[in-house]
Design a protein around this motif. Sequence first.
Motif, PDB file in Angstrom:
ATOM      1  N   TYR A  14       0.979  -1.075   0.127  1.00 20.15           N
ATOM      2  CA  TYR A  14      -0.013   0.169  -0.110  1.00 20.15           C
ATOM      3  C   TYR A  14       1.085   1.350   0.089  1.00 20.15           C
ATOM      4  N   THR A  15       0.199   2.480  -0.350  1.00 20.29           N
ATOM      5  CA  THR A  15       1.100   3.630  -0.348  1.00 20.29           C
ATOM      6  C   THR A  15       0.472   4.387   0.538  1.00 20.29           C
ATOM      7  N   ASP A  45      -5.409   5.430   7.491  1.00 17.56           N
ATOM      8  CA  ASP A  45      -6.305   5.474   6.586  1.00 17.56           C
ATOM      9  C   ASP A  45      -6.434   4.276   5.734  1.00 17.56           C
ATOM     10  N   ALA A  46      -5.106   4.034   5.339  1.00 10.95           N
ATOM     11  CA  ALA A  46      -4.710   2.832   4.788  1.00 10.95           C
ATOM     12  C   ALA A  46      -5.062   1.625   5.347  1.00 10.95           C
ATOM     13  N   ASP A 102      -7.132   1.045   7.939  1.00  8.49           N
ATOM     14  CA  ASP A 102      -8.520   1.018   8.002  1.00  8.49           C
ATOM     15  C   ASP A 102      -9.180   0.212   6.952  1.00  8.49           C
ATOM     16  N   ASP A 103      -8.950   0.693   5.528  1.00 13.42           N
ATOM     17  CA  ASP A 103      -9.154   0.273   4.439  1.00 13.42           C
ATOM     18  C   ASP A 103      -8.826  -0.997   4.359  1.00 13.42           C
ATOM     19  N   LEU A 104      -7.501  -1.457   4.407  1.00 16.60           N
ATOM     20  CA  LEU A 104      -7.202  -2.892   4.349  1.00 16.60           C
ATOM     21  C   LEU A 104      -7.778  -3.782   5.287  1.00 16.60           C
ATOM     22  N   GLY A 145     -10.560  -3.616   6.572  1.00 13.94           N
ATOM     23  CA  GLY A 145     -12.009  -3.666   6.243  1.00 13.94           C
ATOM     24  C   GLY A 145     -11.827  -4.655   4.828  1.00 13.94           C
ATOM     25  N   PRO A 199       1.819   7.856  15.322  1.00 19.07           N
ATOM     26  CA  PRO A 199       0.452   7.398  15.690  1.00 19.07           C
ATOM     27  C   PRO A 199       0.217   6.018  15.112  1.00 19.07           C
ATOM     28  N   TRP A 202      -2.391   2.992  16.873  1.00 20.62           N
ATOM     29  CA  TRP A 202      -3.746   2.849  16.214  1.00 20.62           C
ATOM     30  C   TRP A 202      -3.733   1.113  16.036  1.00 20.62           C
TER      31      TRP A 202
END
Lengths: 342, 342
Positions: B102-103, B112-113, B115-117, B119, B136, B140
């Motif tokens: 991912y980038t 955010d990545a 979270d997306d991944l 999900g 951070p 997380w």
Amino acid sequence: MSQKVTISTVAQHARVSRQTVSNVLNAPHIVREETRRRVQEAITELGYRANQAARQMRTGRSRLIAVRIEPTRDGINGSVLDRFLHGLTETAEGAGYRVMLYTATDAHQEIDAFDDLLGAYDLDAFVLTGTERGDPRTAWLAGRDVPFVTFGRPWDAPEPHPWVDVDNAAGTAQATRHLLATGHRRIGYIGWPLPTSAVGGERRSGWHETLREAGVDPGGLDRETVDGIAEGERTMRELLAAAEPPTAVVCASDSLALGALQAVRGSAAYAPPAGPPTPGGPVAVVGFDDTPVAAAVGLTSVSQPLGVAAARCVDLLTGVLDGQPVDSPVLLQPSLVRRQTA
Amino acid sequence: MSQKVTISTVAQHARVSRQTVSNVLNAPHIVREETRRRVQEAITELGYRANQAARQMRTGRSRLIAVRIEPTRDGINGSVLDRFLHGLTETAEGAGYRVMLYTATDAHQEIDAFDDLLGAYDLDAFVLTGTERGDPRTAWLAGRDVPFVTFGRPWDAPEPHPWVDVDNAAGTAQATRHLLATGHRRIGYIGWPLPTSAVGGERRSGWHETLREAGVDPGGLDRETVDGIAEGERTMRELLAAAEPPTAVVCASDSLALGALQAVRGSAAYAPPAGPPTPGGPVAVVGFDDTPVAAAVGLTSVSQPLGVAAARCVDLLTGVLDGQPVDSPVLLQPSLVRRQTA
């Protein structure tokens, strides 16, 4: 730190069921106008982002594509496929796809990897690099209806498939024309052994055809070697020791060119070629791939548009996966980056 | 081309049900000896390989780990994380895991990545690179019980987590000791702005502490700049223009060192430093990361054991995922690769 916003959070906020939220996202036409508005307000207010799993459920796609990562070699030529990989990952993400990596040392091991990956993960497609004559990989994937594109043309694949390639012959032709224009007539070539590399054949033919068209005899200045700095240096020493040595050399890679440059510079201080070539004067050297090493040592080199190639691969793949007619093949033009060595 | 061998093929061949084959693979003790033998013979004869999906069903794992791929920069320092990625992919495969990319351009985009991944895909773990103070990302992931390891120490993370790092201060200390041993006393440093880079602070401190312990005054030869060849060159020109210029310089990266080298060499032919340093003589330059560019231009540089670091990250991750006690932290030692420039 804020809690993650989920479909449940949105449902609670809009005082509807999770199913209703899901309907608003996936089949809005079946939801009453007033309810739809309330759910959409909740989505905006909470900053909910429909996640990939939800999209996947809707589309039946994993939105996952796989590409091979090459073994680390000298870190010079390897950087080319690394740059392609960076471009691919970035543009794939923009199109909603993620990239998964696998390794393989030859085509048959790569087919084993396909088999393993397809059995294990719900992959949408493959991006293949480094196509060769008699490539068994494309036939294997085509035979199983697995979508794929290749970065590299289908040299002799029986079935057509979408591909993106860079015109390698045009790259060495540009390099050779530049050398001719600056007065060189003894222009050598250091390339890869022909039967093992289709790309190598293209690069060699760009040099050879350009000399032929200019009526210049390439005789005796054509050399083959496996890739590497030491190999480039040794081969260049041989060329320089010939009765009529070249005043310039085009190389199939920056590794070979860097070796050639070391042979030219020897241990003495080096003045870059300036003005018309003189017999015994500094020999011009051109590499291929415009790697960071070429930039660092001032090596003139042919540059492939790798970011564009990666983006076009993603374009073709999303077209194939969306069932759209795709605009393939894509043949991109390289460009000569002129620095101090030619 | 041979048909793919599946559990069904094996079942047919051994004249048993698919369930029986599955039992032989997953719970052999419940299968009668004679049946088990027959199924195992069929497996051997047909060359059946239990695939990842089957293993995943047994273990409840996706055997998928995610790592960020950095944006392409000058191709010099970027090659460091590319080498780490190659090592990671190879050793992860050896342990039965695949790597997904991912980038992200900053820590918040990276969250955010995550979270997306999480999900979208059934990920087992993350490998984080480039830890910073107040990072951070680790909080997380820890807060959501997502397994991870970091390549980079937890500078001030409140919760301990498994990590692998290279002792950056030891690297610049080695470089500085080497320069002291070859007679240098005016040894400068070109590094990154302190508040923005914890690693940069470590590299600077290795230089500074070594000079202090040797009783050598570092005064006035310490410079900060963002990374880049042009920045290294400009900063080195400033140092050379000082009333008492350095006879040697340690740099936080090969990009900075390459720029410094260009400033030292100027446009004149360059003779590498030999013998004791002389005021106004060629200035010794040491880089950091032993990139392919350093090798190509003969730059002495500090080398990080990236393949080992990647392998230890995979070791720690598989330990965490298998519920084993892990042997963390892992602090690896860099080494100085001596070439022509120091």
